[in-house]
Motif scaffolding. Structure first.
Motif, short mmCIF file in Angstrom:
data_model
loop_
_atom_site.label_atom_id
_atom_site.label_comp_id
_atom_site.label_asym_id
_atom_site.label_seq_id
_atom_site.Cartn_x
_atom_site.Cartn_y
_atom_site.Cartn_z
N LEU A 146 0.82 -1.21 0.00
CA LEU A 146 0.00 0.00 0.00
C LEU A 146 0.85 1.26 0.00
O LEU A 146 0.45 2.28 -0.59
N ARG A 147 2.00 1.23 0.64
CA ARG A 147 2.86 2.41 0.63
C ARG A 147 3.33 2.76 -0.78
O ARG A 147 3.63 3.91 -1.07
N ARG A 148 3.36 1.77 -1.65
CA ARG A 148 3.76 2.04 -3.04
C ARG A 148 2.65 2.69 -3.85
O ARG A 148 2.89 3.18 -4.94
N THR A 149 1.43 2.66 -3.33
CA THR A 149 0.32 3.28 -4.05
C THR A 149 0.20 4.77 -3.74
O THR A 149 -0.56 5.47 -4.41
N ALA A 150 0.90 5.25 -2.73
CA ALA A 150 0.70 6.62 -2.24
C ALA A 150 1.49 7.63 -3.07
O ALA A 150 2.39 8.31 -2.59
N VAL A 151 1.20 7.69 -4.35
CA VAL A 151 1.81 8.68 -5.24
C VAL A 151 0.68 9.43 -5.92
O VAL A 151 -0.40 8.91 -6.14
N GLY A 152 0.94 10.69 -6.23
CA GLY A 152 -0.07 11.50 -6.89
C GLY A 152 -1.19 11.89 -5.95
O GLY A 152 -1.14 11.67 -4.74
N GLY A 153 -2.24 12.46 -6.51
CA GLY A 153 -3.37 12.88 -5.70
C GLY A 153 -3.11 14.21 -5.01
O GLY A 153 -2.05 14.83 -5.14
N GLN A 285 -3.44 1.81 6.77
CA GLN A 285 -3.74 0.86 5.71
C GLN A 285 -5.17 1.03 5.20
O GLN A 285 -5.43 0.89 3.99
N GLN A 286 -6.09 1.35 6.09
CA GLN A 286 -7.47 1.58 5.67
C GLN A 286 -7.55 2.79 4.73
O GLN A 286 -8.24 2.75 3.70
N ALA A 287 -6.84 3.86 5.09
CA ALA A 287 -6.86 5.07 4.26
C ALA A 287 -6.19 4.83 2.91
O ALA A 287 -6.68 5.28 1.87
N LEU A 288 -5.06 4.11 2.92
CA LEU A 288 -4.36 3.84 1.66
C LEU A 288 -5.17 2.89 0.78
O LEU A 288 -5.14 3.01 -0.45
N THR A 289 -5.88 1.94 1.39
CA THR A 289 -6.73 1.04 0.61
C THR A 289 -7.84 1.81 -0.08
O THR A 289 -8.17 1.55 -1.25
N ALA A 290 -8.43 2.78 0.63
CA ALA A 290 -9.49 3.60 0.04
C ALA A 290 -8.96 4.41 -1.14
O ALA A 290 -9.67 4.62 -2.13
N ARG A 291 -7.69 4.85 -1.06
CA ARG A 291 -7.09 5.60 -2.16
C ARG A 291 -6.78 4.68 -3.35
O ARG A 291 -6.91 5.08 -4.50
N ALA A 292 -6.36 3.44 -3.05
CA ALA A 292 -5.89 2.55 -4.11
C ALA A 292 -7.02 1.84 -4.83
O ALA A 292 -6.91 1.53 -6.02
N ALA A 293 -8.12 1.55 -4.13
CA ALA A 293 -9.18 0.72 -4.70
C ALA A 293 -9.80 1.29 -5.98
O ALA A 293 -9.99 0.55 -6.96
N PRO A 294 -10.15 2.60 -6.04
CA PRO A 294 -10.77 3.11 -7.28
C PRO A 294 -9.89 2.95 -8.51
O PRO A 294 -10.39 2.81 -9.62
N ALA A 295 -8.58 2.98 -8.34
CA ALA A 295 -7.66 2.83 -9.47
C ALA A 295 -7.33 1.37 -9.75
O ALA A 295 -6.54 1.07 -10.65
N GLY A 296 -7.91 0.46 -8.96
CA GLY A 296 -7.64 -0.96 -9.16
C GLY A 296 -6.27 -1.38 -8.66
O GLY A 296 -5.74 -2.39 -9.12
N HIS A 297 -5.72 -0.63 -7.72
CA HIS A 297 -4.37 -0.91 -7.22
C HIS A 297 -4.37 -1.57 -5.85
O HIS A 297 -3.32 -1.69 -5.23
N ALA A 298 -5.53 -1.97 -5.34
CA ALA A 298 -5.56 -2.61 -4.03
C ALA A 298 -4.83 -3.95 -4.10
O ALA A 298 -5.05 -4.73 -5.03
N PRO A 299 -3.95 -4.24 -3.13
CA PRO A 299 -3.19 -5.50 -3.18
C PRO A 299 -4.10 -6.71 -3.06
O PRO A 299 -5.11 -6.68 -2.37
N ARG A 300 -3.72 -7.78 -3.74
CA ARG A 300 -4.44 -9.04 -3.66
C ARG A 300 -3.42 -10.18 -3.74
O ARG A 300 -2.30 -9.96 -4.19
N PRO A 301 -3.79 -11.37 -3.29
CA PRO A 301 -2.83 -12.48 -3.32
C PRO A 301 -2.25 -12.70 -4.72
O PRO A 301 -2.96 -12.60 -5.72
N TRP A 302 -0.97 -13.02 -4.74
CA TRP A 302 -0.25 -13.24 -6.01
C TRP A 302 0.35 -14.64 -6.02
O TRP A 302 0.81 -15.12 -4.99
N GLU A 303 0.33 -15.26 -7.16
CA GLU A 303 1.04 -16.52 -7.34
C GLU A 303 1.55 -16.59 -8.76
O GLU A 303 1.00 -15.95 -9.67
#
Length: 344
Positions: A146-153, A285-303
């Motif tokens: 989430l810290r990587r999503t905190a650019v712009g805005g 994390q709640q605040a960063l998730t709210a910022r990231a979700a509209p852009a489709g950048h919310a983290p999700r499990p990766w494999e």
């Protein structure tokens, strides 16, 4: 693999991590054998491996690093301080596919954790935009991502200057940077939203970005930005041609939640500071998730994909087996260390 009782349970070896499978490793010259924790796949059926319970504490994370970096059965190179100085910042190094990775933090154990997570990310992806994020458990991985999503805005400037009433850690790392290391620096703090602050430390004359951090308070952001800048300054002296530099962020604080502290440890001590920061992490994390979700950048499990190289699948399986988490990372400007979680 056969599902039989593990005979290593009778070995009573304090070096073995409970809950992580073991294998008996025999060497011919000299003739010897010993049980070692095994980070490879443990078959449940033909298609799945058995993941371990998620890591909850820093002690659990540090106990699993030797499993991942075991010289005989591990999957990563072990981060090691070697001859690197440990003051005013702790530095460790390890080998990765394309060179040397150098990690720095307030303490060597935190630097080792940052190094292992980043080395795993480089192996799993390309280490650039959109690569996976590795953390010691889901909350740590989510904080890193989430810290990587905190650019712009929108960013509202916030006044910050060292003085009475400031967090001792912010004052300490700012003093280390400008007094002990003699860097002529400025810091700019901005509020990105509720409970989200970004600090950027720049060289005063040339304007070069030295360190950036996104945290839940202005003091925490300044502390990590100044600490990251100090790590970068020391890295330039010790290993000027290092391929990958990893600077610290506040995501690791969640692993110190509930840690026991001595009666004299106030917020000026690293453990107490991390514990206090951990209490602010859920709101961040709640605040960063709210910022990231509209852009489709919310983290999700990766494999890894089915056609990914075998060593990528082996590493992903080993991380799962040791209780680490792997999440997707948003695309972002990898050239700004702080904007990408302190990575270069």
């Amino acid at each position: 693999m056969a599902g039989l009782r593990d005979p290593s349970a009778e070995a009573d070896d304090a070096r073995l991590v409970p809950g992580v499978p073991t294998v008996l490793v025999a060497e011919r010259e000299p003739l010897r054998g010993e049980y070692r924790n095994w980070a490879g796949p443990v078959l449940v059926d033909a298609d799945r491996t058995r993941p371990a319970p998620a890591i909850r504490t820093l002690a659990e994370a540090l106990a699993r690093i030797p499993v991942l970096t075991d010289r005989l059965v591990g999957v990563l190179d072990a981060p090691d301080p070697g001859t690197l100085p440990q003051l005013p910042v702790a530095l460790v190094r390890c080998e990765v596919a394309d060179g040397v990775l150098l990690s720095g933090a307030a303490r060597a154990d935190l630097a080792r954790l940052e190094a292992v997570c980043r080395a795993a990310e480089l192996r799993l992806g390309e280490g650039g935009e959109g690569g996976p994020v590795v953390g010691a458990g889901p909350e740590h991985a989510r904080g890193r991502a989430l810290r990587r999503t905190a650019v712009g805005g929108d960013a509202v400037p916030v006044s910050w200057s060292p003085g009475p009433g400031r967090c001792p850690q912010a004052l300490h790392w700012w003093s280390v940077l400008v007094r002990r290391l003699g860097v002529d620096a400025d810091v700019a703090v901005a509020r990105l939203g509720a409970s989200v602050f970004r600090a950027r430390v720049r060289e005063r004359t040339a304007g070069h970005l030295l360190g950036t951090a996104v945290e839940a308070s202005a003091d925490d952001a300044v502390a990590y930005a100044a600490l990251s800048a100090a790590v970068g300054v020391r890295a330039a002296v010790e290993l000027p041609e290092v391929r990958h530099l990893v600077t610290p962020g506040g995501a690791s604080a969640v692993l110190a939640r509930g840690a026991e502290t001595a009666p004299w440890e106030d917020a000026g001590w690293t453990t107490a500071w991390l514990a206090a920061s951990a209490e602010r992490e859920p709101e961040l994390q709640q605040a960063l998730t709210a910022r990231a979700a509209p852009a489709g950048h919310a983290p999700r499990p990766w494999e890894p994909s089915a056609d990914a190289p075998a060593d990528v699948h082996a590493l992903w399986s080993a991380l799962q087996q040791c209780g680490f988490s792997v999440l997707s990372a948003p695309p972002g400007p990898a050239g700004h260390r702080g904007d990408t979680g302190g990575l270069r």
